[in-house]
Design a protein around this motif. Structure first.
Motif, short mmCIF file in Angstrom:
data_model
loop_
_atom_site.label_atom_id
_atom_site.label_comp_id
_atom_site.label_asym_id
_atom_site.label_seq_id
_atom_site.Cartn_x
_atom_site.Cartn_y
_atom_site.Cartn_z
N ARG A 75 1.83 6.80 -6.76
CA ARG A 75 0.76 7.63 -7.33
C ARG A 75 0.94 9.09 -6.92
NH1 ARG A 75 -4.67 4.97 -5.63
NH2 ARG A 75 -5.47 6.90 -6.54
N PHE A 76 1.32 9.32 -5.67
CA PHE A 76 1.50 10.68 -5.19
C PHE A 76 2.63 11.38 -5.96
CE2 PHE A 76 3.44 13.62 -1.99
CZ PHE A 76 2.41 14.57 -1.97
N GLU A 93 9.17 3.60 0.91
CA GLU A 93 8.20 2.76 1.62
C GLU A 93 8.81 2.09 2.85
OE1 GLU A 93 8.47 -1.42 -0.89
OE2 GLU A 93 7.39 0.27 -1.74
N LYS A 137 -1.11 10.39 2.45
CA LYS A 137 -2.27 9.72 1.88
C LYS A 137 -3.52 10.60 2.02
CE LYS A 137 -4.77 5.36 2.25
NZ LYS A 137 -4.85 4.08 2.93
N LYS A 138 -3.69 11.18 3.20
CA LYS A 138 -4.84 12.05 3.45
C LYS A 138 -4.75 13.32 2.60
CE LYS A 138 -7.26 14.55 7.11
NZ LYS A 138 -7.27 14.89 8.53
N GLU A 148 0.84 -1.20 0.00
CA GLU A 148 0.00 0.00 0.00
C GLU A 148 0.88 1.25 0.00
OE1 GLU A 148 -3.57 2.19 2.49
OE2 GLU A 148 -2.11 0.98 3.61
N LYS A 149 1.91 1.26 0.83
CA LYS A 149 2.82 2.40 0.86
C LYS A 149 3.43 2.61 -0.52
CE LYS A 149 4.35 2.54 5.68
NZ LYS A 149 5.52 2.42 6.57
N VAL A 199 0.67 3.96 -3.05
CA VAL A 199 0.24 5.32 -2.73
C VAL A 199 1.36 6.32 -2.99
CG1 VAL A 199 -0.42 6.86 -0.82
CG2 VAL A 199 -1.57 4.66 -1.10
N PHE A 218 3.24 8.73 6.36
CA PHE A 218 2.55 8.08 5.25
C PHE A 218 1.07 8.41 5.24
CE2 PHE A 218 0.02 4.39 3.85
CZ PHE A 218 0.28 4.49 2.49
N TYR A 219 0.41 8.28 6.38
CA TYR A 219 -1.03 8.55 6.43
C TYR A 219 -1.33 10.03 6.19
CZ TYR A 219 -1.72 3.74 7.78
OH TYR A 219 -1.74 2.37 7.79
N ILE A 229 -5.78 10.01 -1.57
CA ILE A 229 -5.61 8.68 -2.16
C ILE A 229 -6.11 7.64 -1.16
CG2 ILE A 229 -3.96 7.00 -3.06
CD1 ILE A 229 -2.16 9.38 -3.82
N GLU A 230 -7.05 6.89 -1.58
CA GLU A 230 -7.59 5.82 -0.73
C GLU A 230 -7.44 4.49 -1.38
OE1 GLU A 230 -8.57 6.22 2.43
OE2 GLU A 230 -8.13 8.31 2.21
#
Length: 113
Positions: free
Chosen positions: A75-76, A95, A107-108, A68-69, A72, A103-104, A112-113
């Motif tokens: 993509r970021f 990662e 993501k926030k 996931e890391k 995300v 990281f969160y 990106i979810e």
């Protein structure tokens, strides 16, 4: 990276062997053998009688979190204008060292979810 590789290869619907991990990661078979031994002793991976590798529940959780890391962060970085190949390579490095809190937050912020 070994757990993530086993996860990615197994998601492609194939039985994963050490040689597959070696080829995918571009590392030597002895390096994979040593890493798999450590992962087995840590309770993250099991090997069946045919030499196929399987993630334990704990191994799958760790691998999914790392993957996931990776996705995300990739993509970021692409959304910031980084070329995809560079973004993927950089995300692979990031990662492993980024804290969960950072990281969160990324993501926030990125939505990106």
């Amino acid at each position: 990276m070994y757990l993530e590789t086993i996860l990615v290869l197994s998601q492609k619907g194939k039985q994963v062997r050490s040689v597959d991990v070696s080829e995918h990661m571009g590392v030597s078979k002895p390096s994979v053998s040593r890493a798999i031994g450590l992962l087995k002793s840590g309770g993250y991976v099991v090997m069946d009688q045919n030499g196929h590798l399987h993630l334990t529940e704990e191994g799958r959780e760790v691998a999914e979190h790392i993957y996931e890391k990776h996705t995300v962060l990739s993509r970021f970085l692409v959304s910031l204008g980084v070329e995809e190949a560079t973004a993927v390579e950089d995300a692979c490095k990031m990662e492993h060292i980024i804290s969960d809190a950072s990281f969160y937050a990324i993501k926030k912020h990125a939505g990106i979810e």
